[in-house]
Design a protein around this motif. Structure first.
Motif, PDB file in Angstrom:
ATOM      1  N   ASP A 103       0.841  -1.198   0.000  1.00 31.77           N
ATOM      2  CA  ASP A 103       0.000   0.000   0.000  1.00 31.77           C
ATOM      3  C   ASP A 103       0.876   1.248   0.000  1.00 31.77           C
ATOM      4  OD1 ASP A 103      -2.429   1.457   0.078  1.00 31.77           O
ATOM      5  OD2 ASP A 103      -2.204   1.760   2.235  1.00 31.77           O
ATOM      6  N   VAL A 104       2.138   1.052  -0.323  1.00 39.10           N
ATOM      7  CA  VAL A 104       3.065   2.171  -0.526  1.00 39.10           C
ATOM      8  C   VAL A 104       3.646   2.048  -1.928  1.00 39.10           C
ATOM      9  CG1 VAL A 104       3.654   2.501   1.899  1.00 39.10           C
ATOM     10  CG2 VAL A 104       4.941   0.844   0.539  1.00 39.10           C
ATOM     11  N   ILE A 105       3.924   3.167  -2.512  1.00 38.59           N
ATOM     12  CA  ILE A 105       4.469   3.189  -3.878  1.00 38.59           C
ATOM     13  C   ILE A 105       5.802   3.927  -3.850  1.00 38.59           C
ATOM     14  CG2 ILE A 105       4.083   3.965  -6.243  1.00 38.59           C
ATOM     15  CD1 ILE A 105       1.066   3.865  -5.653  1.00 38.59           C
ATOM     16  N   PHE A 106       6.832   3.291  -4.435  1.00 37.84           N
ATOM     17  CA  PHE A 106       8.132   3.947  -4.608  1.00 37.84           C
ATOM     18  C   PHE A 106       8.259   4.307  -6.082  1.00 37.84           C
ATOM     19  CE2 PHE A 106       8.683   1.182  -0.897  1.00 37.84           C
ATOM     20  CZ  PHE A 106       9.147   2.105   0.043  1.00 37.84           C
ATOM     21  N   PRO A 107       7.799   5.520  -6.452  1.00 37.46           N
ATOM     22  CA  PRO A 107       7.766   5.876  -7.876  1.00 37.46           C
ATOM     23  C   PRO A 107       9.145   6.166  -8.472  1.00 37.46           C
ATOM     24  CG  PRO A 107       7.073   7.734  -6.544  1.00 37.46           C
ATOM     25  CD  PRO A 107       7.290   6.602  -5.598  1.00 37.46           C
ATOM     26  N   SER A 108      10.142   6.286  -7.602  1.00 41.05           N
ATOM     27  CA  SER A 108      11.497   6.580  -8.118  1.00 41.05           C
ATOM     28  C   SER A 108      12.528   5.827  -7.300  1.00 41.05           C
ATOM     29  CB  SER A 108      11.774   8.088  -8.067  1.00 41.05           C
ATOM     30  OG  SER A 108      11.704   8.560  -6.730  1.00 41.05           O
ATOM     31  N   SER A 109      13.746   5.774  -7.844  1.00 40.07           N
ATOM     32  CA  SER A 109      14.849   5.077  -7.177  1.00 40.07           C
ATOM     33  C   SER A 109      16.008   6.047  -6.998  1.00 40.07           C
ATOM     34  CB  SER A 109      15.302   3.874  -8.011  1.00 40.07           C
ATOM     35  OG  SER A 109      16.519   3.361  -7.522  1.00 40.07           O
ATOM     36  N   ILE A 110      16.742   5.824  -5.942  1.00 41.84           N
ATOM     37  CA  ILE A 110      17.904   6.683  -5.721  1.00 41.84           C
ATOM     38  C   ILE A 110      18.918   6.523  -6.842  1.00 41.84           C
ATOM     39  CG2 ILE A 110      19.261   5.043  -4.343  1.00 41.84           C
ATOM     40  CD1 ILE A 110      19.968   7.459  -2.522  1.00 41.84           C
ATOM     41  N   GLU A 111      18.829   5.389  -7.543  1.00 41.15           N
ATOM     42  CA  GLU A 111      19.739   5.173  -8.665  1.00 41.15           C
ATOM     43  C   GLU A 111      19.410   6.104  -9.827  1.00 41.15           C
ATOM     44  OE1 GLU A 111      20.077   1.136  -9.892  1.00 41.15           O
ATOM     45  OE2 GLU A 111      20.083   0.332  -7.852  1.00 41.15           O
ATOM     46  N   GLN A 112      18.219   6.730  -9.779  1.00 38.14           N
ATOM     47  CA  GLN A 112      17.820   7.633 -10.856  1.00 38.14           C
ATOM     48  C   GLN A 112      18.091   9.092 -10.514  1.00 38.14           C
ATOM     49  OE1 GLN A 112      13.717   6.594 -11.011  1.00 38.14           O
ATOM     50  NE2 GLN A 112      14.025   4.760 -12.271  1.00 38.14           N
ATOM     51  N   GLY A 123      22.919   9.458  -8.763  1.00 38.07           N
ATOM     52  CA  GLY A 123      22.381   8.187  -9.220  1.00 38.07           C
ATOM     53  C   GLY A 123      23.440   7.294  -9.813  1.00 38.07           C
ATOM     54  N   ALA A 124      24.382   7.893 -10.571  1.00 41.16           N
ATOM     55  CA  ALA A 124      25.441   7.107 -11.194  1.00 41.16           C
ATOM     56  C   ALA A 124      26.330   6.473 -10.146  1.00 41.16           C
ATOM     57  CB  ALA A 124      26.249   7.993 -12.134  1.00 41.16           C
ATOM     58  N   ARG A 125      26.575   7.201  -9.063  1.00 39.53           N
ATOM     59  CA  ARG A 125      27.429   6.663  -8.005  1.00 39.53           C
ATOM     60  C   ARG A 125      26.712   5.578  -7.188  1.00 39.53           C
ATOM     61  NH1 ARG A 125      32.023   9.475  -6.756  1.00 39.53           N
ATOM     62  NH2 ARG A 125      32.383  11.399  -7.923  1.00 39.53           N
ATOM     63  N   MET A 126      25.315   5.557  -7.265  1.00 39.77           N
ATOM     64  CA  MET A 126      24.547   4.606  -6.461  1.00 39.77           C
ATOM     65  C   MET A 126      24.077   3.412  -7.283  1.00 39.77           C
ATOM     66  SD  MET A 126      24.596   5.960  -3.458  1.00 39.77           S
ATOM     67  CE  MET A 126      23.340   5.061  -2.598  1.00 39.77           C
ATOM     68  N   LYS A 127      24.625   3.238  -8.463  1.00 38.61           N
ATOM     69  CA  LYS A 127      24.224   2.112  -9.298  1.00 38.61           C
ATOM     70  C   LYS A 127      24.374   0.796  -8.541  1.00 38.61           C
ATOM     71  CE  LYS A 127      23.035   4.029 -13.216  1.00 38.61           C
ATOM     72  NZ  LYS A 127      21.620   3.934 -13.673  1.00 38.61           N
ATOM     73  N   GLY A 128      23.300  -0.026  -8.626  1.00 40.15           N
ATOM     74  CA  GLY A 128      23.315  -1.320  -7.951  1.00 40.15           C
ATOM     75  C   GLY A 128      22.780  -1.282  -6.532  1.00 40.15           C
ATOM     76  N   PHE A 129      22.410  -0.038  -6.059  1.00 39.36           N
ATOM     77  CA  PHE A 129      21.926   0.072  -4.679  1.00 39.36           C
ATOM     78  C   PHE A 129      20.651  -0.753  -4.471  1.00 39.36           C
ATOM     79  CE2 PHE A 129      19.465   2.055  -1.306  1.00 39.36           C
ATOM     80  CZ  PHE A 129      20.410   2.175  -0.290  1.00 39.36           C
ATOM     81  N   ASP A 130      19.764  -0.783  -5.490  1.00 41.02           N
ATOM     82  CA  ASP A 130      18.477  -1.473  -5.352  1.00 41.02           C
ATOM     83  C   ASP A 130      18.525  -2.926  -5.804  1.00 41.02           C
ATOM     84  OD1 ASP A 130      17.164   0.717  -4.312  1.00 41.02           O
ATOM     85  OD2 ASP A 130      16.374   1.411  -6.242  1.00 41.02           O
ATOM     86  N   ARG A 131      19.758  -3.424  -6.142  1.00 41.03           N
ATOM     87  CA  ARG A 131      19.820  -4.757  -6.731  1.00 41.03           C
ATOM     88  C   ARG A 131      19.196  -5.817  -5.815  1.00 41.03           C
ATOM     89  NH1 ARG A 131      24.923  -5.040  -7.734  1.00 41.03           N
ATOM     90  NH2 ARG A 131      24.746  -4.393  -9.920  1.00 41.03           N
ATOM     91  N   ASP A 132      19.566  -5.827  -4.539  1.00 43.73           N
ATOM     92  CA  ASP A 132      19.032  -6.845  -3.624  1.00 43.73           C
ATOM     93  C   ASP A 132      17.516  -6.709  -3.460  1.00 43.73           C
ATOM     94  OD1 ASP A 132      21.566  -7.778  -3.271  1.00 43.73           O
ATOM     95  OD2 ASP A 132      21.903  -6.747  -1.360  1.00 43.73           O
ATOM     96  N   TYR A 133      17.036  -5.473  -3.438  1.00 44.76           N
ATOM     97  CA  TYR A 133      15.599  -5.218  -3.313  1.00 44.76           C
ATOM     98  C   TYR A 133      14.848  -5.759  -4.529  1.00 44.76           C
ATOM     99  CZ  TYR A 133      11.246  -2.456  -3.241  1.00 44.76           C
ATOM    100  OH  TYR A 133       9.936  -2.046  -3.277  1.00 44.76           O
ATOM    101  N   LEU A 134      15.403  -5.470  -5.720  1.00 43.41           N
ATOM    102  CA  LEU A 134      14.750  -5.924  -6.948  1.00 43.41           C
ATOM    103  C   LEU A 134      14.791  -7.443  -7.063  1.00 43.41           C
ATOM    104  CD1 LEU A 134      16.072  -3.200  -9.416  1.00 43.41           C
ATOM    105  CD2 LEU A 134      13.776  -3.362  -8.416  1.00 43.41           C
ATOM    106  N   ILE A 135      15.885  -8.036  -6.613  1.00 47.77           N
ATOM    107  CA  ILE A 135      15.980  -9.504  -6.629  1.00 47.77           C
ATOM    108  C   ILE A 135      14.917 -10.102  -5.710  1.00 47.77           C
ATOM    109  CG2 ILE A 135      17.413 -11.464  -5.952  1.00 47.77           C
ATOM    110  CD1 ILE A 135      19.849  -9.838  -6.908  1.00 47.77           C
ATOM    111  N   ALA A 136      14.732  -9.464  -4.533  1.00 50.36           N
ATOM    112  CA  ALA A 136      13.707  -9.954  -3.604  1.00 50.36           C
ATOM    113  C   ALA A 136      12.321  -9.820  -4.221  1.00 50.36           C
ATOM    114  CB  ALA A 136      13.787  -9.182  -2.285  1.00 50.36           C
ATOM    115  N   LEU A 137      12.078  -8.691  -4.906  1.00 53.95           N
ATOM    116  CA  LEU A 137      10.780  -8.505  -5.561  1.00 53.95           C
ATOM    117  C   LEU A 137      10.555  -9.571  -6.616  1.00 53.95           C
ATOM    118  CD1 LEU A 137      10.507  -4.607  -6.065  1.00 53.95           C
ATOM    119  CD2 LEU A 137       9.614  -5.997  -4.187  1.00 53.95           C
ATOM    120  N   ARG A 138      11.589  -9.840  -7.445  1.00 54.01           N
ATOM    121  CA  ARG A 138      11.442 -10.832  -8.504  1.00 54.01           C
ATOM    122  C   ARG A 138      11.152 -12.218  -7.912  1.00 54.01           C
ATOM    123  NH1 ARG A 138      13.074 -11.947 -13.748  1.00 54.01           N
ATOM    124  NH2 ARG A 138      12.419  -9.794 -14.111  1.00 54.01           N
ATOM    125  N   ARG A 139      11.883 -12.576  -6.868  1.00 51.22           N
ATOM    126  CA  ARG A 139      11.707 -13.904  -6.279  1.00 51.22           C
ATOM    127  C   ARG A 139      10.294 -14.063  -5.694  1.00 51.22           C
ATOM    128  NH1 ARG A 139      15.476 -13.616  -3.001  1.00 51.22           N
ATOM    129  NH2 ARG A 139      14.335 -13.253  -1.052  1.00 51.22           N
TER     130      ARG A 139
END
Length: 715
Positions: A103-112, A123-139
């Motif tokens: 019931d929360v929406i994250f419309p943007s990422s710090i990587e952007q 954002g360029a320096r934070m590339k890969g910051f959301d990788r673990d989060y996105l992997i958890a979402l995919r799984r």
């Protein structure tokens, strides 16, 4: 209580239709929502809901004030929380949660982020910051245990950022709510049309996955989930059922769960989330607050869940008119799983019930005095409200405000109708007869609903004529003051008795009283009441002679004549002056019978028509058959002795001897008649009269065409 006539019934129906139509019309549709608010409040206050939050099939993971104040989240933008959110989601899933909804929406990422940071954007320096989060979402998404939320809008849609969309593929559902015209959420959408195809709302999707079923939409548009046909008063919506006012859903602080992950307490996650639907949302004082049907009762932001790692903050649980939006979705999920959504009556049934309620009160307002009608409205409303709350316990919502307000309006309109139209005749009647009828008689007339036809009508009545015997000679011996005192006392006493038995005093003619029974007040027992009044008047005069100083030494006696039959009653007189009075041969005969008493030495004489209408109520003595002046046919006349069974032994003896003599008289056995009448002639004037007549005819028999009818030449 007044009777309600045909005209009044039509008026009540029209008033009920008008009131019911107005208060169930589309411009006042907010009243339907107000009914839900009131029912929710009353059920919560009177009955409550003691369900253990631990049994709830849905729980909330709350990004709350504690989370914002706890490291590492304190002072950090929410875009940096994603990795911790992923870790907590993983532990919740491992704990056995059935499905997790956002019931929360994250419309943007710090990587952007394009904010400069040294020689390159942040954002360029934070590339890969959301990788673990996105992997958890995919799984989680691939296992069917995750649904992200979005807000559908043509102008300002709100969706997760592109990376999250790709991670969860199509596992995104709408979080939009259904808001009534007064900005209150009482129902929630079940599905939305996306690209021409129905897509379930977030809560429906979560419940469906928890139940292992797919929502189906039938031909009538009704949604069916796992055999449960979701009731929808408003098409494609579910009416919210806040049984526990929010306290029946446990809420776990995200800060404590993150600390629990650090602690490695897997058993806690199993105890808290096994078999549950989990909603991740915010519980804050300034964000995503919703007005719902708990706005009158006040709702709670869940019940604090058990703690794992951090100490529990000081309790600040209190009711609020608004609640965190995540609990609206949680309520939908629970209602679908437990098949406990509120069923509202459709518009036709709501209108019929409102009309019926208004019609009942309209009739009560016509039959009762205004204050009594208000009491009736309050009582009926209270009883109906109690019944409505009782059935609301079983998730059936009856309309509450529409019937109550429509019936109140009907009460007001019927009161106005009575004042302007219906009671106009009643007011005129009260004014016209106030000085002529006892108040209780007027009330009886009003309550009966049968008003006198002031223009004239035929009524079956009993006429009452009385006259003081020899009063002229007595009056000559009295001063004017003494005469007025005597007459006022006499007429007052007689009038009280007549009116006390439902009679109407038509007029006073000197010392005579002309009264009628059966009009203007309709009285089926008018003959019986007239005879009772005559007997009481005779007894009262004897009492006045014995005890009242104004009557001392005068020995007043009176004669009373009674006759029953059809008569014309109404306002009779000139164009400028008229009285409510009576005319007919019935009146004339009663007058003649009053005068006939002096021939027989009796005090009360009644016609056979009056005797026939009294049935077996009284003991009678038949006096004679007479032909009065102005009337061709003979009339059998009787003297009332007392109520049946109450006559004295002396009266019974005289009556028996008299009856024997009368039988012989009519059989032309005049000698035997004279002997029978002679038995009581010394104490009974009527017997003495007949004895004299019988002996005369015994000595000089009448011709063969003789008939036993006494012709009275005078009054």
């Amino acid at each position: 209580m007044r009777r309600i006539g045909r005209r009044d019934m039509v008026a009540a129906i029209l008033i009920a239709l008008l009131a019911g139509g107005v208060f169930t019309s589309p411009p006042l549709e907010t009243l339907q929502g107000l009914s839900l608010d009131i029912l929710t409040a009353l059920r919560g206050k009177i009955i409550g809901d003691r369900r253990d939050p631990a049994t709830s099939p849905v729980v909330v993971v709350a990004i709350d004030g504690e989370t914002y104040d706890t490291p590492p989240f304190k002072g950090s933008p929410t875009q940096t929380w994603t990795r911790e959110i992923g870790r907590v989601l993983g532990s919740i899933t491992e704990g056995g949660a059935k499905v997790i909804g956002f019931d929360v929406i994250f419309p943007s990422s710090i990587e952007q982020s394009e904010i400069p940071f040294g020689e390159a954007p942040l954002g360029a320096r934070m590339k890969g910051f959301d990788r673990d989060y996105l992997i958890a979402l995919r799984r989680l998404s691939d296992s069917g245990k995750l649904v992200l939320g979005e807000i559908l809008s043509n102008d300002h849609p709100d969706r997760p950022d592109r990376a999250q969309q790709l991670a969860v593929k199509n596992n995104i559902r709408a979080l939009n709510v259904h808001t009534d015209s007064d900005d209150v959420i009482r129902r929630m959408p079940l599905s939305f049309s996306i690209a021409g195809q129905p897509a379930p709302a977030m809560a429906v999707e979560l419940a469906a996955r928890a139940l292992g079923a797919k929502p189906e939409i039938g031909p009538t548009g009704m949604t069916n989930l796992s055999g449960y046909a979701v009731p929808s008063a408003v098409p494609n919506t579910l009416t919210l059922n806040f049984r526990g006012l929010g306290r029946d859903v446990p809420a776990y602080s995200f800060a404590d769960l993150r600390a629990c992950v650090e602690k490695g307490d897997r058993d806690f996650f199993r105890r808290a989330f096994e078999g549950k639907v989990v909603l991740l949302g915010t519980i804050l004082n300034f964000e995503d607050r919703k007005l719902t049907s708990m706005r009158l009762s006040g709702g709670y932001d869940g019940s604090p869940g058990s703690r794992c790692a951090l100490p529990a903050p000081a309790s600040t649980a209190k009711t609020r008119s608004d609640v965190a939006g995540v609990f609206v979705h949680a309520t939908v999920v629970r209602s679908l799983i437990e098949q406990d959504a509120v069923t509202e009556l459709g518009s036709p049934m709501r209108t019929i019930l409102t009309f019926a309620f208004a019609a009942i009160i309209a009739c009560a307002a016509r039959m009762l005095a205004p204050f009594g009608a208000v009491i009736a409205w309050l009582a009926l409303t209270a009883v109906y409200t109690a019944a409505a709350v009782g059935v609301f316990v079983h998730a059936l919502a009856l309309p509450l405000t529409e019937p109550a307000l429509a019936s109140l309006a009907a009460l007001a309109m019927m009161t106005g109708y009575r004042f302007v139209l219906a009671d106009r005749d009643e007011r005129f009647l009260r004014k016209s007869f106030a000085l002529y009828l006892a108040p209780e008689v007027i009330e009886t007339m009003v309550a009966s609903g049968k008003m006198p036809a002031l223009g004239g009508e035929m009524r079956n009545v009993t006429m009452f004529f009385s006259d003081l015997s020899g009063f002229s000679s007595i009056a000559e011996t009295m001063t004017p003051g003494e005469l007025v005192t005597l007459m006022n006392e006499y007429l007052s006493a007689m009038t009280d008795i007549i009116e006390g038995h439902g009679g109407y005093v038509d007029k006073y003619i000197g010392d005579s009283i002309v009264a009628m029974f059966g009009a203007p007040a309709d009285d089926p027992a008018h003959a019986r009441n007239a005879v009772r009044a005559a007997l009481k008047c005779h007894g009262k005069l004897a009492e006045l002679n014995a005890r009242h100083p104004a009557f001392a030494g005068h020995g007043l006696s009176h004669r009373i004549g009674l006759n029953s039959g059809e008569a014309v009653v109404g306002n009779i007189g000139s164009r400028r002056r008229f009285n409510y009075t009576v005319m007919s041969d019935t009146v004339n005969v009663a007058s003649r019978l009053e005068g006939a008493n002096k021939y027989y030495g009796t005090a009360i004489m009644a016609s056979e028509a009056t005797v026939a209408q009294t049935g077996d109520t009284f003991a009678w003595r038949e006096l004679d058959a007479i032909r009065v002046m102005g009337r061709g046919e003979a009339i059998r006349v009787f003297e009332p002795l007392a109520e049946m069974g109450a006559e004295t032994a002396a009266q019974a003896k005289v009556a028996a001897a008299y009856a024997e003599g009368l039988t012989c008289w009519r059989a032309r056995e005049f000698a035997k008649a004279a002997d029978a009448f002679g038995k009581t002639a010394e104490t009974d004037p009527a017997s003495a009269l007949f004895e004299k007549r019988a002996r005369a005819l015994a000595a000089s028999p009448p011709p063969s065409d003789w008939t036993p009818v006494n012709i009275l030449e005078g009054k």
